[in-house]
Design a protein around this motif. Structure first.
Motif, PDB file in Angstrom:
ATOM      1  N   UNK A 212       0.814  -1.208   0.000  1.00 44.45           N
ATOM      2  CA  UNK A 212       0.000   0.000   0.000  1.00 44.45           C
ATOM      3  C   UNK A 212       0.854   1.267   0.000  1.00 44.45           C
ATOM      4  N   UNK A 213       2.095   1.165   0.465  1.00 45.90           N
ATOM      5  CA  UNK A 213       3.032   2.292   0.304  1.00 45.90           C
ATOM      6  C   UNK A 213       3.240   2.582  -1.178  1.00 45.90           C
ATOM      7  N   UNK A 214       3.366   1.514  -1.952  1.00 44.90           N
ATOM      8  CA  UNK A 214       3.602   1.666  -3.391  1.00 44.90           C
ATOM      9  C   UNK A 214       2.304   1.946  -4.153  1.00 44.90           C
ATOM     10  N   UNK A 215       1.167   1.530  -3.590  1.00 46.03           N
ATOM     11  CA  UNK A 215      -0.124   1.691  -4.272  1.00 46.03           C
ATOM     12  C   UNK A 215      -1.158   2.266  -3.296  1.00 46.03           C
ATOM     13  N   UNK A 216      -0.997   3.512  -2.867  1.00 43.74           N
ATOM     14  CA  UNK A 216      -1.916   4.087  -1.870  1.00 43.74           C
ATOM     15  C   UNK A 216      -3.359   4.180  -2.347  1.00 43.74           C
ATOM     16  N   UNK A 217      -3.563   4.101  -3.656  1.00 41.01           N
ATOM     17  CA  UNK A 217      -4.944   4.164  -4.166  1.00 41.01           C
ATOM     18  C   UNK A 217      -5.771   2.957  -3.726  1.00 41.01           C
ATOM     19  N   UNK A 284      -9.914  -5.448  -3.444  1.00 38.31           N
ATOM     20  CA  UNK A 284      -9.877  -4.038  -3.059  1.00 38.31           C
ATOM     21  C   UNK A 284      -8.467  -3.583  -2.726  1.00 38.31           C
ATOM     22  N   UNK A 285      -7.669  -4.470  -2.132  1.00 35.38           N
ATOM     23  CA  UNK A 285      -6.277  -4.149  -1.829  1.00 35.38           C
ATOM     24  C   UNK A 285      -5.391  -4.169  -3.076  1.00 35.38           C
ATOM     25  N   UNK A 286      -5.925  -4.715  -4.173  1.00 32.32           N
ATOM     26  CA  UNK A 286      -5.115  -4.857  -5.381  1.00 32.32           C
ATOM     27  C   UNK A 286      -4.096  -5.963  -5.252  1.00 32.32           C
ATOM     28  N   UNK A 287      -4.456  -7.014  -4.505  1.00 27.91           N
ATOM     29  CA  UNK A 287      -3.531  -8.106  -4.193  1.00 27.91           C
ATOM     30  C   UNK A 287      -4.120  -9.438  -4.671  1.00 27.91           C
ATOM     31  N   UNK A 288      -3.315 -10.202  -5.400  1.00 27.96           N
ATOM     32  CA  UNK A 288      -3.704 -11.563  -5.756  1.00 27.96           C
ATOM     33  C   UNK A 288      -3.404 -12.472  -4.566  1.00 27.96           C
ATOM     34  N   UNK A 289      -4.383 -13.222  -4.051  1.00 27.60           N
ATOM     35  CA  UNK A 289      -4.148 -14.041  -2.857  1.00 27.60           C
ATOM     36  C   UNK A 289      -3.019 -15.049  -3.011  1.00 27.60           C
ATOM     37  N   UNK A 290      -2.859 -15.605  -4.214  1.00 22.11           N
ATOM     38  CA  UNK A 290      -1.771 -16.570  -4.412  1.00 22.11           C
ATOM     39  C   UNK A 290      -0.407 -15.880  -4.334  1.00 22.11           C
ATOM     40  N   UNK A 291      -0.297 -14.703  -4.967  1.00 21.51           N
ATOM     41  CA  UNK A 291       0.953 -13.937  -4.865  1.00 21.51           C
ATOM     42  C   UNK A 291       1.223 -13.559  -3.412  1.00 21.51           C
TER      43      UNK A 291
END
Length: 382
Positions: A212-217, A284-291
């Motif tokens: 989230x530091x890198x992707x605050x949106x 919403x976090x922009x995160x793939x759970x597997x990654x």
């Protein structure tokens, strides 16, 4: 609790972030319990394979620990915790953005509240266990450590409950203490499970924080801004359990290595399954759970080399395949349990058998061995 409440008033603490003991933090929460949600408390009361549990153990065995073999590292860690770098941190300030709970996507709202309730319960379960050790013990080294860890966990749980209250729900932590079922674990199992819980907690929080530091949106809630200091508390608690295990070499050698492998597999697998139950949250976090899972497992594996003589081979093709089978079995089990009748019962039994088979497959992947360093102490580097 009335005595604790009077102690809080005497100390001047009005927020769990400022409480200097677990007792003060719990008393403050109890004062606020009239605002808490029955539904949230009922969710926290659940006991399943995937929900956080409350533990009890042989406190006399814990009290008999001699930290002499790790005295230098022990004293340094205790001094760091007594300095209390996070006192007053875990409360809302000008960095706390407004949250539009009513306008939040319903699926995200449901999953995020589930995440907060689960996190609050996990933090508070640690507080309850640590506080009980402090209360029962006579060993000054051990009781001091557990008093400090209980203080931290009470603050974390109180902070999460503050976030939940904005959504109109919160967990009655005092009620949990009295009514939630307690599971007995031998001390060595408490070491393995809690050490891993603290270290994987650090890895989870710091991975989200850095992302989230890198992707605050993608920071859809302000609580994520507090994850850096939060994960440093988790890191220190893990360091403490590493030192406890270091006092007795038998805990990390011989047949106990099989137990270490079991807990590594169980903790990683549980995280994978639980995270895949929250697709809207991770989207919403922009995160793939597997990654995300692989990042957390990689960080945790590196950290646990400080005390465990093995790490799981998470790069083995059988690992990812086994996690997928376990996730599918868990999803099928949840669907079957939502239905009634003989067919649903048979599907439930079949899903349980497939889940057990998937877990055995994960457990039987050969582990990677390595030499354990003379000193366990690490500093957070992620």
């Amino acid at each position: 609790m009335n005595m604790q409440a009077s102690q809080v008033r005497a100390s001047g603490a009005t927020h769990t972030a400022d409480a200097t003991t677990a007792e003060e933090g719990i008393a403050i929460q109890q004062e606020q319990a009239k605002f808490d949600s029955t539904a949230a408390t009922e969710a926290a009361m659940q006991n399943t394979l995937l929900t956080p549990r409350f533990y009890t153990t042989d406190f006399d065995e814990l009290d008999a620990i001699d930290v002499t073999p790790v005295r230098a590292d022990w004293d340094a860690l205790i001094a760091e915790m007594e300095a209390d770098p996070n006192k007053g941190h875990f409360k809302k300030n000008e960095d706390w953005d407004h949250v539009d709970w009513d306008g939040m996507d319903p699926a995200l709202r449901k999953e995020f509240i589930d995440f907060l309730i689960s996190s609050c319960t996990a933090e508070f379960s640690g507080c309850v266990l640590y506080k009980e050790m402090k209360r029962r013990g006579a060993n000054r080294d051990i009781t001091r450590l557990f008093q400090l860890m209980a203080r931290d966990e009470a603050r974390h749980a109180g902070f999460i409950n503050d976030a939940l209250r904005e959504a109109g729900v919160a967990v009655n932590l005092g009620f949990l203490t009295q009514k939630k079922k307690y599971t007995y674990f031998r001390p060595k199992f408490i070491y393995y499970a809690t050490y891993l819980s603290e270290k994987i907690g650090y890895a989870r929080y710091i991975t989200i924080f850095r992302h989230l530091e890198a992707h605050p949106e993608h920071r859809f809630h302000p609580i994520f801004k507090w994850f850096h200091e939060w994960c440093n508390d988790e890191f220190r608690h893990g360091e403490a359990f590493a030192l406890l295990m270091k006092t007795d070499p038998k805990l990390t050698s011989g047949r106990n290595v099989w137990w270490i492998k079991f807990f590594l597999t169980a903790v990683y697998a549980t995280m994978h399954v639980r995270d895949h139950q929250r697709p809207a949250f991770h989207a919403a976090l922009g995160v793939d759970p597997d990654w995300y899972g692989h990042e957390v497992f990689t960080k945790t594996s590196e950290l646990t080399k400080q005390i465990f003589p093995i790490t799981l081979d998470i790069e083995n093709p059988r690992w990812a395949a086994g996690l997928r089978r376990l996730q599918k079995a868990n999803a099928d089990l949840a669907a079957a349990k939502a239905e009634t009748g003989l067919g649903a019962r048979l599907r439930s039994l079949g899903a349980q058998a497939r889940a057990a088979s998937a877990f055995v497959g994960l457990y039987t992947i050969p582990a990677r061995k390595h030499a354990v360093p003379a000193s366990t102490r690490l500093e957070p580097a992620y």
